[in-house]
Design a protein around this motif. Structure first.
Motif, PDB file in Angstrom:
ATOM      1  N   LEU A  49       3.062   7.925  -0.950  1.00  0.00           N
ATOM      2  CA  LEU A  49       3.453   7.045  -2.148  1.00  0.00           C
ATOM      3  C   LEU A  49       3.798   7.832  -3.445  1.00  0.00           C
ATOM      4  N   ARG A  56       7.350   8.353  -3.038  1.00  0.00           N
ATOM      5  CA  ARG A  56       8.042   6.904  -3.585  1.00  0.00           C
ATOM      6  C   ARG A  56       7.959   6.775  -5.080  1.00  0.00           C
ATOM      7  N   GLU A  99       2.468  -1.153  -0.782  1.00  0.00           N
ATOM      8  CA  GLU A  99       3.316  -1.410  -1.896  1.00  0.00           C
ATOM      9  C   GLU A  99       3.660  -2.780  -1.994  1.00  0.00           C
ATOM     10  N   TYR A 105       0.150  -4.151  -3.492  1.00  0.00           N
ATOM     11  CA  TYR A 105       0.060  -3.530  -4.858  1.00  0.00           C
ATOM     12  C   TYR A 105       0.845  -4.239  -5.799  1.00  0.00           C
ATOM     13  N   GLU A 106       2.084  -4.455  -5.565  1.00  0.00           N
ATOM     14  CA  GLU A 106       2.863  -5.434  -6.471  1.00  0.00           C
ATOM     15  C   GLU A 106       2.422  -6.500  -6.831  1.00  0.00           C
ATOM     16  N   HIS A 112       3.164   2.667 -10.083  1.00  0.00           N
ATOM     17  CA  HIS A 112       2.022   2.192 -10.196  1.00  0.00           C
ATOM     18  C   HIS A 112       1.136   3.664 -10.266  1.00  0.00           C
ATOM     19  N   HIS A 149       4.992   6.889  -7.245  1.00  0.00           N
ATOM     20  CA  HIS A 149       3.794   6.678  -7.844  1.00  0.00           C
ATOM     21  C   HIS A 149       3.081   7.751  -8.265  1.00  0.00           C
TER      22      HIS A 149
END
Length: 389
Positions: free
Chosen positions: A32, A35, A379, A382-383, A5, A37
């Motif tokens: 984030l 991870r 997350e 967001y998904e 993302h 993004h």
């Protein structure tokens, strides 16, 4: 790993300013990014013209957010400043090409983010940190534009989060939210300072009752001071005990005056704003940590107390019901009941076994609030809002 993302975290405030939302966004942005993004922070330019910076390897843009008010002068200022603001927001958008916008603490930043979302059809997540209920200056009570904008943004958002169930209840009751998900604050489980590290302003060797935060009316420090003064008057705390209230704010002078009036100025230390190292050193040395807020959306300082191994006395007027278990990892009390607040504090000071039990349980409970866990919560949201791009 390729970025899944491109996320704009659009915060009402950020570094170099300090506070709950600033820390939340800073830690979330870092986690984030780790991870995989692509993350940028967009925050409000408070007139300091900080432009573009890099904080913890994350790009930060300080964007103007002029809003109209009722006076002719304000409207003229808004009209003059709006074109530059629009250019700045569009430039930030083009640089990142975000797949989603996440408003963190709705204010002028939220109004601009909502407008940008409508214009670009970029999904938006609104994350509330209690700004509608815990603001001493009642921005939402004063501004019809903010109230209307928040209602619209909540209706349009792909998802809404609140830092506690109390925050979500307020959004549902006053701003028309349907649904919503609680995503709490987090904390980095750093090794706390050693107890031998003592700030220069720390009082003598006796037990210290500690409280930290913005020194404003809603934080309830006056209630704690009154409770402590009553304990001193009744001889219910050791003669060498002190109260330390760390932080700065508009009520600091009033608090000093109250200590004088109640005859405990020599037992109360008000060191002002503290650095991160000072906060950690104070917590590990304190005998009890108190959150006496009249309203507290979450209370990230409670997590700091737990991390530092300090027994906790927590306000019942806020988000404590989500994460503090009364009598197990903290004592939950209504701070408006000054006598009950004092009893809770005195019970910890007088009972070493209870103190150790509360501190041990808190040290275990805090492990549920890592930033890895909080980022994972985001997350998943967001998904659902914007599938991997």
């Amino acid at each position: 790993m390729a970025s899944r993302h491109r996320i704009a975290l659009i915060s009402s405030s950020f570094h170099p300013h300090t506070g709950g939302v600033e820390e939340h966004v800073r830690q979330l942005a870092g986690e984030l990014t780790r991870r995989g993004h692509a993350v940028a922070v967009w925050t409000v330019d408070r007139g300091e013209h900080l432009g573009r910076q890099v904080v913890d390897e994350v790009e930060v843009r300080y964007l103007p957010t002029p809003l109209p008010a009722r006076s002719a002068r304000s409207i003229l200022s808004y009209a003059v400043g709006l074109p530059a603001a629009v250019r700045a927001w569009v430039s930030a958008y083009r640089a990142l090409r975000p797949t989603l916008l996440n408003v963190q603490c709705f204010g002028p930043n939220g109004l601009y983010a909502w407008a940008l979302s409508r214009l670009t059809r970029t999904p938006v997540v609104v994350s509330s940190h209690g700004e509608t209920m815990a603001d001493d200056f009642d921005a939402f009570g004063q501004s019809a534009l903010l109230r209307a904008g928040l209602r619209q943004a909540l209706g349009d958002a792909g998802a809404v989060t609140g830092c506690s169930s109390l925050v979500l209840e307020d959004l549902r009751g006053r701003f028309g939210l349907v649904g919503g998900t609680a995503v709490p604050n987090g904390i980095a489980l750093d090794k706390p300072p050693e107890k031998g590290v003592s700030p220069a302003w720390w009082p003598g060797p006796g037990p210290v009752v500690l409280s930290l935060g913005r020194v404003e009316h809603k934080k309830g420090f006056d209630l704690l001071l009154r409770a402590f003064a009553d304990l001193v008057r009744r001889g219910a705390v050791p003669s060498e005990a002190h109260l330390v209230i760390g932080g700065d704010g508009s009520a600091l002078a009033t608090l000093r005056g109250l200590a004088e009036t109640m005859g405990v100025a020599d037992r109360v230390v008000l060191p002002g704003r503290l650095g991160r190292d000072e906060v950690g050193a104070a917590i590990v040395r304190a005998a009890v940590f108190v959150v006496p807020s009249r309203v507290e959306a979450f209370g990230i300082v409670a997590l700091e107390a737990w991390r530092g191994g300090c027994p906790l006395v927590m306000t019942s007027r806020g988000g404590a019901k989500d994460f503090v278990t009364d009598g197990v990892d903290g004592l939950v009390v209504d701070p408006e009941d000054v006598e009950a607040l004092g009893v809770a504090v005195a019970s910890v000071l007088a009972n070493p076994e209870r103190s150790r039990s509360l501190a041990k349980a808190g040290s275990q409970r805090v492990r549920d609030f890592t930033w890895e866990r909080i980022a994972g919560d985001y997350e998943r949201i967001y998904e659902q809002v914007s599938p991997a791009g």
